[in-house]
Enzyme design. Structure first.
Site, mmCIF file in Angstrom:
data_model
loop_
_atom_site.group_PDB
_atom_site.id
_atom_site.type_symbol
_atom_site.label_atom_id
_atom_site.label_comp_id
_atom_site.label_asym_id
_atom_site.label_seq_id
_atom_site.Cartn_x
_atom_site.Cartn_y
_atom_site.Cartn_z
ATOM 1 N N LYS A 13 28.528 38.434 35.640
ATOM 2 C CA LYS A 13 27.802 38.823 37.000
ATOM 3 C C LYS A 13 28.406 40.140 37.325
ATOM 4 C CE LYS A 13 28.942 35.257 39.146
ATOM 5 N NZ LYS A 13 29.761 34.613 38.240
ATOM 6 N N ARG A 88 25.582 30.651 46.719
ATOM 7 C CA ARG A 88 26.442 29.511 45.905
ATOM 8 C C ARG A 88 25.969 28.266 46.031
ATOM 9 N NH1 ARG A 88 30.709 33.194 44.023
ATOM 10 N NH2 ARG A 88 32.000 32.108 42.432
ATOM 11 N N ARG A 127 40.589 38.137 31.598
ATOM 12 C CA ARG A 127 40.170 39.168 32.510
ATOM 13 C C ARG A 127 41.333 39.843 33.244
ATOM 14 N NH1 ARG A 127 35.502 37.784 36.734
ATOM 15 N NH2 ARG A 127 37.039 35.991 37.506
ATOM 16 N N ARG A 161 43.538 38.263 39.017
ATOM 17 C CA ARG A 161 43.192 37.369 40.214
ATOM 18 C C ARG A 161 44.173 36.216 40.151
ATOM 19 N NH1 ARG A 161 36.833 37.300 39.965
ATOM 20 N NH2 ARG A 161 37.294 35.231 41.025
ATOM 21 N N ARG A 172 36.719 25.713 39.029
ATOM 22 C CA ARG A 172 35.543 26.403 39.773
ATOM 23 C C ARG A 172 34.339 26.298 38.809
ATOM 24 N NH1 ARG A 172 38.834 31.835 38.720
ATOM 25 N NH2 ARG A 172 36.710 32.872 39.021
#
Ligand code: ADP
Ligand code: ADP
Ligand code: ZN
Length: 218
Positions: A13, A88, A127, A161, A172
């Site tokens: 996204k 969400r 990431r 992160r 998640r």
């Protein structure tokens, strides 16, 4: 034009929202980025959100709807927004419909990005982000042209992160499947849903998005 990118953590996204911003002049509205900025600045919202985010749960609807509402009052988003990571929950989706209606705007499209769970975990665990300009990278799938140097700003500092580890990602994904996935039916019923294959290469996904957008009415 207002667009939602809907998909689990790691679906791409943020990557695609940034490309749409550069190529088509949309404004990316990432509630995750806004919450992380609040956390880093130590604001009241940031302090409330920190523990929830670090364990991979959702921040309360009231807080998130509040920050989106304030953001939509700013002049630079009047021409259109790519919502990244929002809504969400069904309550957030309903609140967004009302917010847009109150500003004489509407939602033009929702693009659901589908990616297999194991690929998501690989994407999240690899990431990282430029510490200076926020450009996103991946150890395997999206390396900088010159190792250790940001393509966009030349910085040599990068961050990861706190929630991008295998345990939290699986939590998640569970949160996504239980609390966010119901939005697929909500937007299908509205006639706004478009599904794309998020497993393809970044450039191929961008092309698919452009093709959806060219078919959507402004
Ligand atoms: P990703 O794109 O990897 O799913 P985000 O950056 O969108 O991650 O979100 C990171 C975290 O911030 C979420 O796990 C959640 O704790 C919080 N968050 C972001 N957006 C929302 C939202 N719309 N509602 C509730 N919590 C949110
Ligand atoms: P999201 O915002 O949905 O959580 P990101 O856009 O941050 O996801 O992408 C997660 C990671 O996967 C990033 O490291 C990014 O570089 C990488 N990535 C994004 N899209 C793809 C893709 N189509 N193929 C392979 N890797 C991708
Ligand atoms: Zn950079």
């Amino acid at each position: 034009m207002n667009l939602i990118l809907l998909g689990p953590p790691g679906a791409g996204k943020g990557t695609q929202a940034k490309i749409l911003e550069e190529q088509m002049g949309f404004k990316q509205l990432s509630t995750g980025d806004m919450l992380r900025a609040a956390k880093a600045a130590g604001t009241e919202i940031g302090l409330k959100a920190k523990a929830v985010m670090d364990r991979g749960d959702l921040v309360s609807d009231d807080i998130v709807i509040g920050i989106v509402s304030e953001r939509l009052d700013q002049p630079d988003v009047k021409k259109g927004v790519v919502f990244d990571g929002f809504p969400r929950t069904p309550a957030q989706a309903e609140a967004l419909d009302k917010l847009l209606a109150s500003k004489g705007q509407k939602l033009n499209a929702v693009i659901e990005m589908k990616v297999d769970d194991e690929a998501l975990v690989k994407r999240i665990v690899g990431r990282y982000t430029c510490a200076k300009c926020g450009q996103g990278y991946h150890e395997e799938f999206a390396k900088p042209k010159q190792a250790g140097t940001c393509d966009v700003c030349g910085s040599t500092e990068f961050t990861r992160r706190a929630d991008d580890n295998e345990k939290t990602v699986r939590d998640r994904l569970h949160v996504y499947n239980t609390q966010t996935a119901p939005l697929v039916a909500y937007y299908r019923a509205q006639g706004n849903l478009h599904v794309i294959d998020g497993m393809a290469d970044i450039a191929v996904v961008t092309r698919e998005m452009s093709s959806v957008l060219s078919r959507v009415k402004a």
